[in-house]
Write a protein that holds these residues in place. Structure first.
Motif, PDB file in Angstrom:
ATOM      1  N   ASN A 140       0.808  -1.212   0.000  1.00  0.00           N
ATOM      2  CA  ASN A 140       0.000   0.000   0.000  1.00  0.00           C
ATOM      3  C   ASN A 140       0.840   1.261   0.000  1.00  0.00           C
ATOM      4  OD1 ASN A 140      -2.520  -1.356   0.048  1.00  0.00           O
ATOM      5  ND2 ASN A 140      -2.243  -1.769   2.242  1.00  0.00           N
ATOM      6  N   ASP A 141       2.145   1.101  -0.231  1.00  0.00           N
ATOM      7  CA  ASP A 141       3.013   2.270  -0.254  1.00  0.00           C
ATOM      8  C   ASP A 141       2.793   3.070  -1.527  1.00  0.00           C
ATOM      9  OD1 ASP A 141       4.045   1.316   2.075  1.00  0.00           O
ATOM     10  OD2 ASP A 141       5.926   0.598   1.227  1.00  0.00           O
ATOM     11  N   THR A 142       3.147   4.349  -1.439  1.00  0.00           N
ATOM     12  CA  THR A 142       3.218   5.181  -2.641  1.00  0.00           C
ATOM     13  C   THR A 142       4.671   5.180  -3.085  1.00  0.00           C
ATOM     14  OG1 THR A 142       1.344   6.563  -2.006  1.00  0.00           O
ATOM     15  CG2 THR A 142       2.918   7.497  -3.577  1.00  0.00           C
ATOM     16  N   ILE A 143       4.911   4.764  -4.318  1.00  0.00           N
ATOM     17  CA  ILE A 143       6.272   4.570  -4.809  1.00  0.00           C
ATOM     18  C   ILE A 143       6.554   5.522  -5.971  1.00  0.00           C
ATOM     19  CG2 ILE A 143       6.406   2.164  -4.075  1.00  0.00           C
ATOM     20  CD1 ILE A 143       5.687   1.318  -6.904  1.00  0.00           C
TER      21      ILE A 143
ATOM     22  N   GLY B  19       0.410   4.801  -6.277  1.00  0.00           N
ATOM     23  CA  GLY B  19      -0.002   4.384  -4.946  1.00  0.00           C
ATOM     24  C   GLY B  19      -1.188   5.179  -4.453  1.00  0.00           C
ATOM     25  N   PRO B  20      -1.685   4.857  -3.268  1.00  0.00           N
ATOM     26  CA  PRO B  20      -2.881   5.519  -2.742  1.00  0.00           C
ATOM     27  C   PRO B  20      -2.704   7.020  -2.511  1.00  0.00           C
ATOM     28  CG  PRO B  20      -1.858   4.127  -1.051  1.00  0.00           C
ATOM     29  CD  PRO B  20      -1.199   3.797  -2.349  1.00  0.00           C
ATOM     30  N   GLU B  21      -1.464   7.469  -2.282  1.00  0.00           N
ATOM     31  CA  GLU B  21      -1.201   8.888  -2.034  1.00  0.00           C
ATOM     32  C   GLU B  21      -0.492   9.551  -3.217  1.00  0.00           C
ATOM     33  OE1 GLU B  21      -2.229  10.480   0.716  1.00  0.00           O
ATOM     34  OE2 GLU B  21      -3.159   8.603   1.394  1.00  0.00           O
ATOM     35  N   ALA B  22      -0.611   8.956  -4.394  1.00  0.00           N
ATOM     36  CA  ALA B  22       0.113   9.480  -5.557  1.00  0.00           C
ATOM     37  C   ALA B  22      -0.274  10.915  -5.878  1.00  0.00           C
ATOM     38  CB  ALA B  22      -0.127   8.581  -6.774  1.00  0.00           C
ATOM     39  N   LEU B  23      -1.567  11.222  -5.878  1.00  0.00           N
ATOM     40  CA  LEU B  23      -2.029  12.566  -6.228  1.00  0.00           C
ATOM     41  C   LEU B  23      -1.589  13.587  -5.187  1.00  0.00           C
ATOM     42  CD1 LEU B  23      -3.621  14.421  -8.092  1.00  0.00           C
ATOM     43  CD2 LEU B  23      -5.703  13.803  -6.830  1.00  0.00           C
ATOM     44  N   GLU B  24      -1.784  13.262  -3.923  1.00  0.00           N
ATOM     45  CA  GLU B  24      -1.398  14.178  -2.853  1.00  0.00           C
ATOM     46  C   GLU B  24       0.107  14.438  -2.862  1.00  0.00           C
ATOM     47  OE1 GLU B  24      -3.281  11.606  -2.628  1.00  0.00           O
ATOM     48  OE2 GLU B  24      -5.216  12.227  -1.782  1.00  0.00           O
ATOM     49  N   THR B  25       0.877  13.372  -3.095  1.00  0.00           N
ATOM     50  CA  THR B  25       2.337  13.509  -3.153  1.00  0.00           C
ATOM     51  C   THR B  25       2.754  14.421  -4.300  1.00  0.00           C
ATOM     52  OG1 THR B  25       2.623  11.290  -2.220  1.00  0.00           O
ATOM     53  CG2 THR B  25       4.516  12.245  -3.378  1.00  0.00           C
ATOM     54  N   ALA B  26       2.142  14.224  -5.462  1.00  0.00           N
ATOM     55  CA  ALA B  26       2.481  15.030  -6.637  1.00  0.00           C
ATOM     56  C   ALA B  26       2.161  16.500  -6.412  1.00  0.00           C
ATOM     57  CB  ALA B  26       1.735  14.507  -7.860  1.00  0.00           C
TER      58      ALA B  26
ATOM     59  N   THR C  47      13.774  16.326  -9.309  1.00  0.00           N
ATOM     60  CA  THR C  47      12.316  16.111  -9.230  1.00  0.00           C
ATOM     61  C   THR C  47      12.018  14.857  -8.422  1.00  0.00           C
ATOM     62  OG1 THR C  47      11.947  17.198 -11.359  1.00  0.00           O
ATOM     63  CG2 THR C  47      10.226  15.712 -10.581  1.00  0.00           C
ATOM     64  N   LEU C  48      12.750  13.784  -8.682  1.00  0.00           N
ATOM     65  CA  LEU C  48      12.542  12.548  -7.933  1.00  0.00           C
ATOM     66  C   LEU C  48      12.836  12.759  -6.447  1.00  0.00           C
ATOM     67  CD1 LEU C  48      11.940   9.527  -7.769  1.00  0.00           C
ATOM     68  CD2 LEU C  48      14.332   9.082  -8.369  1.00  0.00           C
ATOM     69  N   GLN C  49      13.920  13.449  -6.139  1.00  0.00           N
ATOM     70  CA  GLN C  49      14.255  13.706  -4.735  1.00  0.00           C
ATOM     71  C   GLN C  49      13.145  14.494  -4.044  1.00  0.00           C
ATOM     72  OE1 GLN C  49      18.051  15.674  -5.103  1.00  0.00           O
ATOM     73  NE2 GLN C  49      19.227  13.756  -5.033  1.00  0.00           N
ATOM     74  N   ALA C  50      12.563  15.456  -4.759  1.00  0.00           N
ATOM     75  CA  ALA C  50      11.464  16.243  -4.189  1.00  0.00           C
ATOM     76  C   ALA C  50      10.260  15.353  -3.909  1.00  0.00           C
ATOM     77  CB  ALA C  50      11.085  17.378  -5.145  1.00  0.00           C
ATOM     78  N   VAL C  51       9.953  14.456  -4.833  1.00  0.00           N
ATOM     79  CA  VAL C  51       8.823  13.535  -4.654  1.00  0.00           C
ATOM     80  C   VAL C  51       9.068  12.608  -3.463  1.00  0.00           C
ATOM     81  CG1 VAL C  51       7.599  11.582  -5.705  1.00  0.00           C
ATOM     82  CG2 VAL C  51       8.080  13.619  -7.071  1.00  0.00           C
ATOM     83  N   LEU C  52      10.289  12.104  -3.345  1.00  0.00           N
ATOM     84  CA  LEU C  52      10.612  11.199  -2.234  1.00  0.00           C
ATOM     85  C   LEU C  52      10.529  11.930  -0.897  1.00  0.00           C
ATOM     86  CD1 LEU C  52      13.634   9.209  -3.776  1.00  0.00           C
ATOM     87  CD2 LEU C  52      11.234   8.505  -3.610  1.00  0.00           C
TER      88      LEU C  52
ATOM     89  N   SER D 298       8.514  14.165  -0.275  1.00  0.00           N
ATOM     90  CA  SER D 298       7.102  14.497  -0.056  1.00  0.00           C
ATOM     91  C   SER D 298       6.265  13.298   0.368  1.00  0.00           C
ATOM     92  CB  SER D 298       6.508  15.102  -1.335  1.00  0.00           C
ATOM     93  OG  SER D 298       7.150  16.315  -1.648  1.00  0.00           O
ATOM     94  N   GLY D 299       6.915  12.153   0.622  1.00  0.00           N
ATOM     95  CA  GLY D 299       6.174  11.031   1.186  1.00  0.00           C
ATOM     96  C   GLY D 299       6.270   9.727   0.431  1.00  0.00           C
ATOM     97  N   ALA D 300       6.714   9.768  -0.817  1.00  0.00           N
ATOM     98  CA  ALA D 300       6.840   8.514  -1.572  1.00  0.00           C
ATOM     99  C   ALA D 300       8.149   7.824  -1.214  1.00  0.00           C
ATOM    100  CB  ALA D 300       6.788   8.796  -3.075  1.00  0.00           C
TER     101      ALA D 300
END
Length: 455
Positions: free
Chosen positions: A2-5, A24-31, A95-100, A102-104
């Motif tokens: 159930n992780d956001t990856i 993942g379930p939090e993909a939109l919120e993370t983005a 960009t990837l580091q920022a996403v990571l 942010s919770g992914a």
């Protein structure tokens, strides 16, 4: 799971566009924590212009486009967001580091496709075909991979498993409600059905060699005495000058390897040093490499000088080939021919003979025709056939076939159907490992470990 990856989904290196994928379930919120756009929202399946920013800040990382795909109608079956940045490795990494941050979490190799499999978006054989689509080197290997990705092999496997299940039901009914008067008749009917199912499996296995070659490539080695035309053949097949051609024997002193496509078939071609007695240390090393490539090759192309009698070097190579299949090119036909065809047929019974003048390209088209014919083994409707090209699938098909043969042997010997049922059920379970219906978690992990990051 159930992780956001998240991971970079495009190949390493510079490009016009690079993609960071989030699932993942939090993909939109993370983005939305790192992607700023007018209106501060991402609509489902609509590309939106904006900027990637540092999470919790206003510093712009890159100008970008983002698209949100709401699950389950996405590649993974979960919510997915793909951020399309400029294809700079710096931009993608930031960009990837920022996403990571942010919770992914960082996706493991193949985890996006593994999630799609676990969510029922594709079966295991389709997931494995994703690798083949990515690695396809020719149109034909791509077409075979796409056929499997679209479920061509899965359809055949499920059809066979349904036939086996019908057989198991019939056996179960006979065991629960035995009728001694018709038991032998029932056994004979089951034996016939087992034979039919085995024919279905054998049809899939009949194309396994072709499938393997289409997927992995055909290893082909050119052998012959020095100055017989080996380098000319390689240049002709490559349609470019790759090997040096001179009148001096021993010009090729090492093996030269090239990858090419012949009629859509990926081929790994090795031009070798001539095999002969020599005192030259460098040439001796090349000859040893020739012998090694010779022994490992799927296909051998032997070139003889048709304008002169067989030499000791020719006879040495011919003896080494023996009864292996090979293409025998009788070169320099423009200078006349003095070779005994009957004698060559006796020495090389499995050879396909082609007359050539390699300096002018004569005979090349016929050679390519024969290579294509050999690979496809006379298969007529290639575009409609399911080609099994995965070693794991081939081994499982053989295991299922062996189990069914064992069941048939039990029934033919007059033993109880209960014993035959065990082997028939084994075949059913084994075939389920191809599609993933009965596969263990260890096998699943092993399959997806071969994937690249971001897929």
């Amino acid at each position: 799971m159930n992780d956001t990856i998240a991971a970079i989904a495009t190949a390493a290196g510079e490009g016009g566009i690079g993609i960071v994928r989030i699932s993942g379930p939090e993909a939109l919120e993370t983005a939305l924590r790192v992607f700023r756009c007018k209106g501060s929202r991402l609509d489902d399946r609509r590309m939106t212009y904006g900027h990637v920013v540092e999470p919790g800040g206003d510093r712009i990382i890159d100008e970008a486009l983002a698209v949100y795909m709401k699950g389950p109608a996405s590649y993974t079956g979960d919510d997915v967001v793909e951020i399309n940045c400029h294809g700079s490795m710096v931009s993608l990494r930031r960009t990837l580091q920022a996403v990571l941050r942010s919770g992914a979490r960082m996706a493991e190799p193949g985890e996006f496709t593994k999630t799609a499999f676990l969510n029922g978006r594709m079966d295991l054989s389709q997931a494995e075909a994703v690798i083949d689509v990515i690695k396809a080197r020719t149109d034909k290997s791509f077409d075979v991979a796409m056929s499997q990705l679209e479920g061509g092999l899965s359809l055949e496997i499920n059809r066979i498993r349904n036939s086996i299940m019908d057989l198991l039901v019939e056996i179960a009914v006979n065991i629960d409600y035995p009728d001694e008067d018709i038991e032998q008749i029932v056994a004979e009917g089951i034996i016939n059905k087992i034979s039919t199912i085995n024919d279905m499996i054998e049809k899939l296995l009949s194309g396994a060699d072709t499938g393997r070659i289409v997927r992995e490539g055909l290893s082909m080695v050119i052998v012959g005495k020095p100055n017989v035309g080996k380098s000319s053949l390689m240049n002709a097949l490559l349609r470019e000058t790759r090997a040096i051609v001179t009148e001096i024997p021993g010009t090729t002193r090492d093996t030269i390897e090239e990858a090419l496509s012949i009629r859509g078939i990926p081929v790994y071609l090795t031009d070798t040093a001539g095999i002969r007695e020599t005192d030259d240390i460098v040439e001796k090393i090349g000859i040893e490499k020739t012998k090694d490539a010779f022994n490992k090759a799927d296909t051998i192309i032997l070139i003889l000088d048709a304008s002169s009698p067989l030499t000791e070097e020719d006879e040495m190579i011919i003896e080494h080939i023996g009864d292996r299949k090979c293409f025998l090119l009788l070169n320099k036909q423009d200078r006349g021919s003095c070779l005994d065809r009957d004698e060559l047929k006796r020495l090389l019974p499995e050879a396909t003979v082609i007359e050539t003048v390699l300096t002018s390209g004569e005979g090349i088209s016929e050679l390519e025709d024969k290579i294509e014919e050999q690979v496809y083994s006379g298969r007529i409707s290639r575009s409609d056939d399911v080609l099994v090209n995965n070693v794991r699938h081939i081994e499982l098909l053989h295991k299922a076939e062996d189990s069914l043969k064992a069941a048939r042997k039990i029934l033919e010997s007059g033993e109880a159907m209960d014993f035959a049922e065990i082997d028939i059920r084994e075949a059913y379970e084994v075939l389920g490992e191809i599609t993933g219906d009965t596969v263990s978690e260890d096998i699943i992990d092993e399959v997806f470990a071969r994937f690249c990051l971001g897929k």
